[in-house]
Scaffold this motif. Structure first.
Motif, PDB file in Angstrom:
ATOM      1  N   GLY A  87      42.336  46.696  45.194  1.00  0.00           N
ATOM      2  CA  GLY A  87      41.010  47.013  44.901  1.00  0.00           C
ATOM      3  C   GLY A  87      40.482  47.942  45.962  1.00  0.00           C
ATOM      4  O   GLY A  87      41.095  48.047  46.992  1.00  0.00           O
ATOM      5  N   GLU A  88      39.296  48.508  45.958  1.00  0.00           N
ATOM      6  CA  GLU A  88      38.524  49.414  47.078  1.00  0.00           C
ATOM      7  C   GLU A  88      38.031  48.575  48.281  1.00  0.00           C
ATOM      8  O   GLU A  88      36.927  48.335  48.181  1.00  0.00           O
ATOM      9  N   THR A  89      38.740  47.716  48.971  1.00  0.00           N
ATOM     10  CA  THR A  89      38.524  47.011  50.031  1.00  0.00           C
ATOM     11  C   THR A  89      38.041  47.727  51.265  1.00  0.00           C
ATOM     12  O   THR A  89      37.400  47.277  51.963  1.00  0.00           O
ATOM     13  N   GLU A 145      37.346  42.796  40.818  1.00  0.00           N
ATOM     14  CA  GLU A 145      37.049  43.727  41.744  1.00  0.00           C
ATOM     15  C   GLU A 145      37.894  43.776  43.195  1.00  0.00           C
ATOM     16  O   GLU A 145      38.492  45.038  43.419  1.00  0.00           O
ATOM     17  N   GLU A 146      38.255  42.821  43.892  1.00  0.00           N
ATOM     18  CA  GLU A 146      39.251  42.907  44.837  1.00  0.00           C
ATOM     19  C   GLU A 146      39.994  41.477  44.842  1.00  0.00           C
ATOM     20  O   GLU A 146      39.391  40.479  44.664  1.00  0.00           O
ATOM     21  N   TYR A 205      44.510  49.444  39.682  1.00  0.00           N
ATOM     22  CA  TYR A 205      43.892  49.044  41.063  1.00  0.00           C
ATOM     23  C   TYR A 205      44.840  49.725  42.322  1.00  0.00           C
ATOM     24  O   TYR A 205      45.777  49.554  42.502  1.00  0.00           O
ATOM     25  N   THR A 229      37.333  38.579  44.399  1.00  0.00           N
ATOM     26  CA  THR A 229      36.172  38.625  43.561  1.00  0.00           C
ATOM     27  C   THR A 229      36.740  39.350  42.210  1.00  0.00           C
ATOM     28  O   THR A 229      37.326  40.279  42.033  1.00  0.00           O
TER      29      THR A 229
END
Length: 495
Positions: A458-460, A439-440, A412, A436
């Motif tokens: 994560g890819e926030t 995911e994040e 991550y 989530t």
């Protein structure tokens, strides 16, 4: 008769890690006609490559191991000498090396990094992970291992337990959650499922160039005469240290990690000592088979394993410089430096892991001995040396305004900003969290309605927005929990 080994030069930098090399390159660019000596104990130096400015304070880069000859070719005024420091005579502006050199300097910058903080010394069954050589030794030992025990809860431990395959890993941490240096318990819970999940396919090419060295090869001036010294004082591992080396044991399993929380090492036994010990108990965790080493933890559990990895951090490597000098040393054993990176000895500067920042810090900055700060401190130390030499004023660099760090754990993306763990805030703060699963994980630290810290996993794509909110110190009280509402595009909202 004159000392034939004596050299005089304007600048001497000690340390071939990121701080030392960044300092050397900046000095070489700023003073192209002045002679600069870079003194390094290891046969390879660490250079920053693929540097990218992500935002005002966030930066991303790779770390590349390079032969000394590369920096010498790039900067003709730089000479690299491979040797350890024997003694510093600060009053005489003189540095003595283990291989017999005598260096006279006008300005000196110490970037000697840290040394592994081993929980036990002189044990053949305990391996400290710090530099490239120790990483290669880990790979060699893992190829014959069925089970290892990892001690520590910092960045290297986090990376190691995720990367090891084909070997059972017992991970002993002294805290209530993993990654306590970087995360709170909520973030730790978010990451834990990744320890047992299948890892994504790794790219076949490695982004770091790799070099092999013959210790007798003349890559640097005067190769080190002590072949064991590079293992002891080599530069620290890069942020992607596990790339390109296979961390695989003898088992068919992908990876299996068992965590023991809130415990430390009580005792380490050899196989013979353990089998004859009256404290030996029929604890199933120690297994009936004969292991090379056994480790007893403070929670009462005992594990047999092939070897133990000590990933318990580092202590500043100040030892070669203290005798006969008057350095002021901080409580964490680092050399105290002011906001010009100056130590208490005239014309001696320090940067990176060896130093402790003792100026009044920005409310949202703290020193953590990480790669980003090693680069920033090395570069800024060179700027300060130049300013002092030219008698010019210099302000504390903007990078010290807000703590910021990008890394990767458990595959991550992880961004840490400001007082991301509410460091030093006591009870005077509140947290907003959005998670989530898979995911994040987003955590915001607010103080009196203003954002002072954040953890983004994560890819926030929130890092630049949150950085701006911290730097601007906008009052966010009116937004409440809506600040992290996933249905609101916060980037557009605060543009």
């Amino acid at each position: 008769m004159a000392n034939k080994t004596a050299k005089s030069c304007k600048f001497v930098v000690v340390g071939g890690g990121i701080a030392g090399v960044s300092c050397t390159e900046q000095l070489a660019s700023q003073f192209p006609s002045e002679k600069i000596v870079l003194l390094t104990a290891a046969p390879l130096i660490k250079a920053v490559t693929n540097f990218k400015k992500v935002s005002k304070t966030l930066e991303n880069f790779d770390v590349e191991e390079q032969p000394c000859s590369i920096i010498e070719r790039k900067y003709p005024n730089v000479k690299v000498i491979q040797s350890e420091v024997k003694q510093l005579q600060a009053k005489e502006h003189k540095l003595l090396t283990e291989n017999g050199k005598e260096l006279h300097y006008e300005k000196l910058c110490l970037c000697s990094g840290g040394k592994p903080k081993l929980f036990i010394h002189d044990s053949p069954h305990v391996l400290g992970i710090r530099d490239t050589d120790s990483a290669q030794e880990l790979q060699k030992r893992l190829s014959k291992a069925k089970r290892i025990v990892v001690i520590g809860n910092g960045g290297i431990a986090l990376e190691l337990v995720y990367e090891v395959e084909g070997c059972e890993v017992v991970w002993a941490v002294k805290d209530k959650a993993i990654g306590n240096t970087f995360f709170d318990a909520g973030a730790a819970q978010f990451l834990i499922p990744s320890m047992g999940a299948d890892k994504p396919e790794r790219a076949t090419t490695c982004k770091r160039a790799r070099y092999t060295t013959d210790r007798a090869a003349p890559e640097c001036d005067e190769p080190n005469r002590n072949p064991g010294s590079a293992e002891k004082l080599g530069s620290a591992l890069g942020p992607d240290w596990h790339e390109g080396i296979e961390l695989r044991g003898t088992q068919e399993m992908s990876h299996r990690v068992h965590v023991e929380y809130q415990c430390e090492v009580l005792k380490v036994y050899s196989a013979e000592d353990f089998l004859s010990s009256p404290q030996r108990s029929p604890d199933p965790s120690s297994d009936p088979g004969l292991w090379p080493v056994y480790i007893q933890l403070t929670n009462g559990k005992t594990y047999g394993c092939d070897f133990i990895v000590s990933a318990t951090g580092v202590t500043p490597n100040t030892e070669p410089f203290l005798q006969g000098n008057n350095f002021t040393v901080a409580e964490d054993s680092g050399l105290k430096v002011d906001d010009h990176m100056r130590t208490s000895e005239p014309d001696v500067y320090a940067a990176g892991d060896v130093c402790t920042a003792c100026w009044e810090p920005s409310p949202m900055w703290q020193q953590m001995r990480l790669w980003t700060q090693a680069r920033q401190m090395g570069w800024f130390a060179a700027r300060c040396i130049g300013a002092d030499l030219l008698d010019e004023p210099i302000e504390l660099d903007f990078c010290f305004e807000l703590f910021s760090h990008i890394t990767k754990f458990f595959n991550y993306k992880v961004v840490l900003l400001g007082k991301f763990n509410a460091q030093g805030l006591g009870q005077d703060h509140e947290l907003l969290i959005r998670c989530t699963k898979g995911e994040e994980y987003v955590k915001v630290v607010l103080r009196q309605g203003r954002m002072v810290g954040a953890v983004l996993i994560g890819e926030t794509n929130l890092e630049e927005t949150f950085e701006n909110l911290m730097l601007n110190q906008m009052d966010l009280s009116a937004y409440g929990e809506e600040l992290l509402n996933p249905n609101i595009d916060i980037e557009d909202y605060f543009d």
